[in-house]
Enzyme design. Structure first.
Site, mmCIF file in Angstrom:
data_model
loop_
_atom_site.group_PDB
_atom_site.id
_atom_site.type_symbol
_atom_site.label_atom_id
_atom_site.label_comp_id
_atom_site.label_asym_id
_atom_site.label_seq_id
_atom_site.Cartn_x
_atom_site.Cartn_y
_atom_site.Cartn_z
ATOM 1 C CB SER B 51 40.191 43.552 49.782
ATOM 2 O OG SER B 51 39.395 43.841 48.665
ATOM 3 C CB CYS B 257 34.659 41.168 46.790
ATOM 4 S SG CYS B 257 35.266 40.754 48.427
ATOM 5 C CG LEU B 258 32.912 46.984 49.100
ATOM 6 C CD1 LEU B 258 32.361 46.761 50.498
ATOM 7 C CD2 LEU B 258 33.926 48.124 49.110
ATOM 8 C CG HIS B 343 38.408 38.171 45.014
ATOM 9 N ND1 HIS B 343 38.798 39.470 44.832
ATOM 10 C CD2 HIS B 343 37.894 38.114 46.262
ATOM 11 C CE1 HIS B 343 38.546 40.175 45.924
ATOM 12 N NE2 HIS B 343 37.994 39.363 46.814
ATOM 13 C CD GLU B 345 39.695 39.320 41.323
ATOM 14 O OE1 GLU B 345 38.578 38.881 41.023
ATOM 15 O OE2 GLU B 345 39.934 39.884 42.404
#
Lengths: 592, 383
Positions: B51, B257-258, B343, B345
């Site tokens: 990213s 996210c994206l 995120h 993760e």
């Protein structure tokens, strides 16, 4: 979100006399909390036996009782004032112990006083070693081999199954009074006997020694809706075996990867959730320097000495927020009083390094044993902030105001390598200077680390300072060298002494070279948001160049304006002390 | 004022500001978009997070390099950041897992970096004026400031074009597991996402971002995860179309996210650019249903515009940023489809949102049961 009836008056137990392990930091926390209660429109009743505190000033609490901190006095105050709630988590261990006594005597129930912040059960589970161990086992956290003993015989029995050295910690004592590390059977007998005598419940904890492991702390907060945040983590420069109060501490941690950091952070959050604390909590871990293995060492279910440090290190007003949470407010509805645009539910991002060094009273007790261990001996501490560890460390050393004015100090006895080695191997108040002296003699950082157990990251930084010392002594004092030295935190006086020129000349050359301090803000968010706080630190920084194509905008440089800050006025406005804010107000450097 | 300490390198911004610094990575120049992140740990994860492709990353935490680099913390096959800008660089790391220094690692991958930069001044500048085009120069000898600023103005920026194609996997690969089968559309995937799914027993198939929906559905997934990635989502029209078809298939879907922004575009919502983005490990996000706030790891420069979410079609904003109120999560009233802007993760960052994976895999497991029952009834069409 307030359970049962709303709280309109709160009894706060102060911290009592200033003793080792429980010093002015609890006055700082208590004062912040009392002001927070007032903001919430709550009537505060303070009981403290120590009138020489800020919290007992007329304008801090609504009612102040200067009385001995005993069960009977508190009972009578409760009968007279009939508070809705009791906030015991701000007065250190004294307040917590008294709250347990009040609850166990049935006084809180009889007069309808709610225990705020930390549930009684959580206090018991965090403080009682066996219950604590069970709690850790229940939530799957690793527990170091240990045993609670009530007699010498039990202690000797445990020592037959677990090898020495063993750590001895008495239950319910301040700053680890009566504790120590036993490396021989004789020492075990002696320390256990002292510990049993010091503990009000005649219990001591024996546990496997994790000597040499890294000691890492997390300050965490939780509110009634189960939102949990970490305020700050801290790494002790001194490895396990030295009481946190006697350790040099850096914030945030310096030698942890993201995995290490998150592993311990997640564990700290699991613990505060399991205890059900509504407010602040301090969790201490031992981390193996050679693997990911860790142990939970200690939990303070209250605002602690480390909370005061974390609060000043980050700008996050822990005691203030803890008090508000205790009376039912939520982290996501409280404002971050530093940025005034974001909420209290966030984690401070630091863009600087904080170093705390304990201040021991050995200059007053010349013949005292200067060895330090699990029993706290420091009577104070200094904290310094800068953009590099080296500079923060040197600032802190200067702030100690001891005979050791800077890191260049050496004991003449260290000419003998054996004496020097002993001062590095055995934790003592002068170990930092001994390590630096050894590096100055050409010992490798790795060897110094091997002897002391201090992570090589720190000893290499000391070696870097020694290398700059040498350059200052040997090379010409060019603007570049002055710049290097200032960034690493060398005072003009020290540069002068090393270079063999008058201080005035160093200062003149420095100014001529355009090297001035700049002031950066402790804003809780690493400049991500605009902030409004009178909390700054100085640093030496290169100013960005502007090209002719860029718009020119001149700024006054606050070179003569020294942002002197007293301990009491930081952080934020909520805990400013007597006369200290005016020093800051008179001199407001431009934020950078 | 004469310049007393001529630095060798510099970060040159398109608005004419120049921040001096000393090079410690590859001795090259690089163009990109200057951004900052406030994460205090995890520089290796940041450098290898796709990213950050095409971005010159200013790390606000001043002490970088302390624990070196190691093979395990890479989030992808290489570092993607265009450059790193730090205050103090430590070239003598100390950590039992360290296998080398950050400088050597960056040099090996041809990525420039600067230390001794006034990163706080730079951060404040970006905060005030927004993320912008920039040029990182390792050695500015012989070049005038005007010339460098001119180059910075014309610098390439990852927002200019589709950059997902640069970072996505070229080939499909699988991680075996006994749990539900999850197909991950790799738009710039971090290793920790696959690891998080695999740890929970999922069978994971990672496919390139260009994989059409039909091919994904042919893999008979029990759930699809669309990964984070770089750039402006409006440049990813084919991926948006893929997501639109996956949504129409009504199978469990998680956008991250994206991936969250692609879902938004697929359902007809719009996205916009944030002034300086959300990058760091301390971002509070509020779940609008439960009221619980979680601290999240974030890394995004674009966001979903709340007022464009098609509420009539059953979509709603499920989570918002506590800092600025922007959209942090979307979900559908009845379909097993949701997305998050942050995120879960971590890597780097907090692990407070790991339950997102649990919930997603629960849905996938239910879907597998249901579809299994269904295929038995219709005569085993499903392989």
């Amino acid at each position: 979100m307030q359970a049962t009836k709303p709280i309109s008056s709160v009894l706060v137990i102060g911290s009592g006399p200033i003793v080792i392990g429980q010093a002015a930091e609890f006055d700082y926390a208590g004062t912040q909390a009392l002001r927070a209660l007032r903001e919430e429109g709550i009537r505060s009743i303070l009981v403290n036996s120590n009138p020489a505190t800020i919290m007992t000033d007329e304008d801090v609490a609504d009612v102040v009782y200067i009385e001995p901190l005993t069960l009977d006095v508190l009972r009578r105050v409760i009968i007279r004032e009939r508070p809705d709630g009791l906030l015991p988590t701000l007065g250190g261990q004294t307040g917590l112990n008294l709250a347990v006594e009040l609850a166990e005597a049935g006084i809180l129930d009889r007069y309808g006083v709610r225990l705020l912040g930390t549930p009684l059960d959580a206090i018991r589970r965090a403080e009682d070693r066996e219950l604590f161990k069970q709690l850790l086992i229940d939530i799957g956290e690793p527990v170091v081999e240990s045993a609670i003993v009530r007699s010498l015989t039990e202690a000797r029995e445990f020592a037959r199954t677990v090898p020495l050295p063993l750590i001895v910690r008495p239950a319910y004592t301040l700053g680890g009074t009566g504790g120590g590390i036993a490396t021989t059977p004789e020492e075990l007998d002696r320390i256990v006997a002292a510990g049993l005598a010091a503990s009000p419940i005649h219990q001591v904890l024996l546990e496997r020694s994790l000597l040499g492991w890294k000691e890492i702390e997390y300050e965490v907060m939780r509110d009634a809706s189960d939102t949990c945040i970490t305020i700050c983590n801290m790494e002790n420069l001194d490895p396990m075996g030295v009481h946190t109060g006697d350790s040099i501490v850096v914030a945030p941690s310096q030698t942890l990867t993201d995995r290490d950091y998150q592993m311990l952070r997640s564990a700290a959050l699991r613990i505060i959730r399991a205890l059900g604390i509504e407010g602040g909590c301090n969790v201490q871990f031992a981390l193996d320097p050679k693997s990911s293995q860790y142990y939970v060492i200690e939990v303070n279910p209250r605002v602690s000495r480390s909370s005061a440090l974390a609060s000043k290190a980050t700008g996050y007003p822990i005691a203030r927020v803890a008090a508000k949470i205790a009376v039912g407010r939520r982290l996501d509805e409280l404002m971050n009083s530093v940025t005034r645009q974001t909420k209290a539910a966030f984690e401070p991002a630091l863009d600087y390094c904080v170093v705390k060094i304990p201040r021991w009273p050995f200059d007053k007790f010349r013949h005292a044993d200067r060895t330090i261990g699990t029993q706290m001996k420091a009577t104070g501490e200094v904290m310094a902030i800068d953009r590099s560890f080296e500079a923060a460390l040197q600032k802190a050393v200067r702030s100690l105001e001891t005979d050791q004015k800077d890191l260049g100090w050496e004991d003449p006895a260290w000419g003998d390598a054996a004496v020097l080695e002993d001062h590095i191997r055995r934790p003592n108040d002068l170990r930092l200077w001994a390590m630096t002296a050894a590096l100055r003699r050409g010992w490798s950082p790795e060897r110094v680390s091997e002897l002391s157990g201090v992570d090589p990251w720190f000893t290499r930084k000391l070696a870097r300072l020694v290398a700059i010392e040498r350059r200052l002594a040997e090379e010409e004092l060019t603007p570049n060298l002055i710049w290097t030295a200032k960034r690493a935190g060398f005072a003009d006086a020290r540069i002068a002494a090393l270079a063999g020129v008058p201080v005035a000349e160093v200062t003149a050359r420095r100014r001529e070279a355009g090297i001035h301090p700049v002031y950066k803000m402790v804003d809780t968010c690493a400049a991500e948001f605009e902030a409004a706080t009178p909390y700054f630190y100085s640093t030496y920084s290169r100013r960005p160049r502007r090209t002719s194509t860029a718009r020119m905008r001149r700024r006054t440089r606050p070179s003569r304006c020294r942002a002197r800050r007293r301990w009491w006025s930081a952080p934020g406005r909520s805990a400013s002390g007597k006369g200290s804010s005016s020093t800051t107000a008179a001199c407001t450097p431009r934020p950078r | 004022m004469p310049e007393l300490f001529a630095s060798r390198g510099a970060l040159v911004l398109e608005d004419g500001r120049i921040f001096g610094g000393e090079p410690f990575g590859a001795e090259v120049d690089a163009e990109g978009e200057a951004v900052f992140t406030t994460s205090m740990v995890g520089y290796q994860e940041i450098a290898t997070d796709p990213s950050f492709y095409g971005q010159i990353v200013c790390l606000t935490y001043p002490l970088i390099g302390n624990y070196g680099v190691n093979a395990d913390d890479d989030q992808s096959r290489r570092p993607w950041a265009a450059g790193l800008v730090v205050r103090e660089y430590c070239d003598e790391p100390s950590h039992w897992r360290a296998t080398g220094t950050l400088a050597a690692y960056l040099r090996k991958h041809g990525i420039p970096a600067l230390h001794s930069v006034d990163t706080r001044a730079l951060t404040r500048h970006i905060r005030r004026h927004g993320a912008m085009r920039a040029l990182i120069v390792s050695d500015r000898a012989g070049r005038s400031d005007e010339e460098l600023v001119e180059r910075a103005r014309r610098a390439w920026s990852p927002g200019d074009q589709d950059v997902v194609t640069m970072v996505t996997t070229t080939e499909r690969y699988a991680v075996e597991g006994t749990g539900p089968h999850v197909v991950v559309l790799d738009c710039g995937l971090k290793a920790e996402i696959v690891a998080s799914l695999a740890r929970r027993g999922a069978r994971v198939t990672v496919v390139p971002a260009s994989t059409p929906a039909a091919d994904i559905l042919a893999l008979a997934p029990d759930g699809v995860l669309t990964s984070p990635g770089p750039g402006d989502p409006v440049h990813n029209a084919p991926a948006v179309e893929t997501v639109r078809q996956l949504v129409a298939a009504e199978l469990p879907f998680l956008g991250v996210c994206l991936g969250h922004q692609l879902l938004a575009l697929a359902i007809g919502a719009r996205t916009g650019k944030l002034k300086f983005g959300h990058r760091g490990g301390n971002h509070p996000v509020k779940d609008l249903r439960t009221g619980v706030v979680r601290i999240t790891s974030q890394n995004h420069g674009y966001h979903v515009l709340a007022d464009s979410v098609p509420v009539d079609a059953g979509w709603r904003v499920s989570q918002v940023s506590l800092n600025d109120g922007t959209v942090e999560g979307l979900e559908h009233a009845s379909l097993p489809i949701s997305s998050i802007q942050y995120h879960p993760e971590g890597a780097p960052g907090p692990l407070d949102s790991q339950d997102i994976f649990d919930q997603f895999l629960d849905r996938a497991a239910r879907y597998r049961q249901q579809s299994g029952a269904l295929t038995t009834r219709v005569g085993g069409v499903r392989e």
